[in-house]
Scaffold this motif. Structure first.
Motif, PDB file in Angstrom:
ATOM      1  N   UNK A 199       0.829  -1.208   0.000  1.00  0.00           N
ATOM      2  CA  UNK A 199       0.000   0.000   0.000  1.00  0.00           C
ATOM      3  C   UNK A 199       0.867   1.262   0.000  1.00  0.00           C
ATOM      4  N   UNK A 200       1.960   1.221   0.730  1.00  0.00           N
ATOM      5  CA  UNK A 200       2.855   2.375   0.788  1.00  0.00           C
ATOM      6  C   UNK A 200       3.666   2.534  -0.501  1.00  0.00           C
ATOM      7  N   UNK A 201       3.846   1.433  -1.230  1.00  0.00           N
ATOM      8  CA  UNK A 201       4.600   1.479  -2.484  1.00  0.00           C
ATOM      9  C   UNK A 201       3.756   1.914  -3.677  1.00  0.00           C
ATOM     10  N   UNK A 202       2.442   1.845  -3.543  1.00  0.00           N
ATOM     11  CA  UNK A 202       1.548   2.040  -4.686  1.00  0.00           C
ATOM     12  C   UNK A 202       1.807   3.340  -5.445  1.00  0.00           C
ATOM     13  N   UNK A 203       1.931   4.443  -4.760  1.00  0.00           N
ATOM     14  CA  UNK A 203       2.161   5.741  -5.434  1.00  0.00           C
ATOM     15  C   UNK A 203       3.483   5.720  -6.209  1.00  0.00           C
ATOM     16  N   UNK A 204       4.507   5.109  -5.637  1.00  0.00           N
ATOM     17  CA  UNK A 204       5.795   5.070  -6.321  1.00  0.00           C
ATOM     18  C   UNK A 204       5.758   4.109  -7.512  1.00  0.00           C
ATOM     19  N   UNK A 205       5.012   3.014  -7.399  1.00  0.00           N
ATOM     20  CA  UNK A 205       4.808   2.132  -8.552  1.00  0.00           C
ATOM     21  C   UNK A 205       4.207   2.926  -9.705  1.00  0.00           C
ATOM     22  N   UNK A 206       3.210   3.739  -9.380  1.00  0.00           N
ATOM     23  CA  UNK A 206       2.540   4.541 -10.406  1.00  0.00           C
ATOM     24  C   UNK A 206       3.506   5.535 -11.038  1.00  0.00           C
ATOM     25  N   UNK A 207       4.317   6.178 -10.229  1.00  0.00           N
ATOM     26  CA  UNK A 207       5.277   7.164 -10.749  1.00  0.00           C
ATOM     27  C   UNK A 207       6.353   6.492 -11.606  1.00  0.00           C
ATOM     28  N   UNK A 208       6.846   5.344 -11.167  1.00  0.00           N
ATOM     29  CA  UNK A 208       7.847   4.613 -11.945  1.00  0.00           C
ATOM     30  C   UNK A 208       7.238   4.126 -13.259  1.00  0.00           C
ATOM     31  N   UNK A 209       6.024   3.600 -13.177  1.00  0.00           N
ATOM     32  CA  UNK A 209       5.329   3.163 -14.392  1.00  0.00           C
ATOM     33  C   UNK A 209       5.130   4.301 -15.364  1.00  0.00           C
ATOM     34  N   UNK A 210       4.733   5.458 -14.831  1.00  0.00           N
ATOM     35  CA  UNK A 210       4.559   6.647 -15.665  1.00  0.00           C
ATOM     36  C   UNK A 210       5.866   7.013 -16.354  1.00  0.00           C
ATOM     37  N   UNK A 211       6.953   6.970 -15.618  1.00  0.00           N
ATOM     38  CA  UNK A 211       8.275   7.303 -16.145  1.00  0.00           C
ATOM     39  C   UNK A 211       8.622   6.388 -17.325  1.00  0.00           C
ATOM     40  N   UNK A 212       8.482   5.088 -17.135  1.00  0.00           N
ATOM     41  CA  UNK A 212       8.789   4.143 -18.202  1.00  0.00           C
ATOM     42  C   UNK A 212       7.834   4.305 -19.385  1.00  0.00           C
ATOM     43  N   UNK A 213       6.538   4.490 -19.099  1.00  0.00           N
ATOM     44  CA  UNK A 213       5.563   4.651 -20.175  1.00  0.00           C
ATOM     45  C   UNK A 213       5.847   5.897 -21.004  1.00  0.00           C
ATOM     46  N   UNK A 214       6.121   6.994 -20.336  1.00  0.00           N
ATOM     47  CA  UNK A 214       6.392   8.253 -21.029  1.00  0.00           C
ATOM     48  C   UNK A 214       7.688   8.150 -21.838  1.00  0.00           C
ATOM     49  N   UNK A 215       8.704   7.525 -21.250  1.00  0.00           N
ATOM     50  CA  UNK A 215       9.960   7.324 -21.955  1.00  0.00           C
ATOM     51  C   UNK A 215       9.724   6.505 -23.226  1.00  0.00           C
ATOM     52  N   UNK A 216       9.016   5.385 -23.103  1.00  0.00           N
ATOM     53  CA  UNK A 216       8.742   4.551 -24.271  1.00  0.00           C
ATOM     54  C   UNK A 216       7.918   5.290 -25.312  1.00  0.00           C
ATOM     55  N   UNK A 217       6.928   6.051 -24.861  1.00  0.00           N
ATOM     56  CA  UNK A 217       6.101   6.817 -25.797  1.00  0.00           C
ATOM     57  C   UNK A 217       6.973   7.749 -26.631  1.00  0.00           C
ATOM     58  N   UNK A 218       7.808   8.536 -25.967  1.00  0.00           N
ATOM     59  CA  UNK A 218       8.646   9.498 -26.688  1.00  0.00           C
ATOM     60  C   UNK A 218       9.675   8.786 -27.574  1.00  0.00           C
TER      61      UNK A 218
END
Length: 155
Positions: A110-129
């Motif tokens: 539960x405490x990791x959830x926000x950071x999972x989302x931020x890390x996922x966003x980072x990888x997704x955005x990187x791959x998109x670009x």
């Protein structure tokens, strides 16, 4: 999330950095003819630094850095003439390794959830670009080759 949890996540990732990068380097797909194979480790390190930054900062500066790194890597991949699937696999492999390290920690999910989302966003955005830039560059190469072929057939 508490400041202590965020600090614990950062400390964990920094402590595990060499293991993470080593595991990633062992498992990535690299073409032996890739002229940028020496840069791949540097790119992995830059991606790791990006993950650390996304965990401690917000804002447009980070968005610009993600895009800049993605464009740089995409240009290398175009010049290396690699399969884009290998590249996407390698990036997602990095994501999996990072998340596995977090999963092995003592930090509650539960405490990791926000950071999972931020890390996922980072990888997704990187791959998109990166994939967008790669595709645009490949399309431009095809367009130029087609124009060349057309011009040689007209003469």
């Amino acid at each position: 999330m508490t400041i202590e949890t965020n600090y614990a996540i950062l400390e964990l990732l920094l402590t595990e950095k060499e293991n993470l990068l080593s595991e990633w380097n062992e498992k990535i797909l690299i073409n032996k003819d890739d002229p940028f194979k020496d840069k791949i480790k540097d790119n992995g390190d830059a991606m790791f630094q990006l993950i650390i930054q996304i965990l401690i900062k917000d804002g447009q500066e980070l968005e610009n850095y993600i895009q800049k790194l993605a464009y740089t890597v995409a240009e290398q991949r175009v010049k290396a003439d690699i399969n884009i699937g290998d590249f996407v696999y390698n990036v997602n492999l990095g994501r999996t390794i990072v998340l596995n390290i977090l999963n092995r920690s003592e930090i509650h999910f539960h405490e990791l959830q926000r950071q999972y989302e931020r890390i996922g966003y980072c990888f997704d955005k990187f791959l998109y670009h990166a994939v967008s830039r790669y595709t645009d560059a490949k399309d431009q190469i095809i367009k130029e080759k087609t124009q060349f072929i057309d011009s040689t057939h007209k003469h």
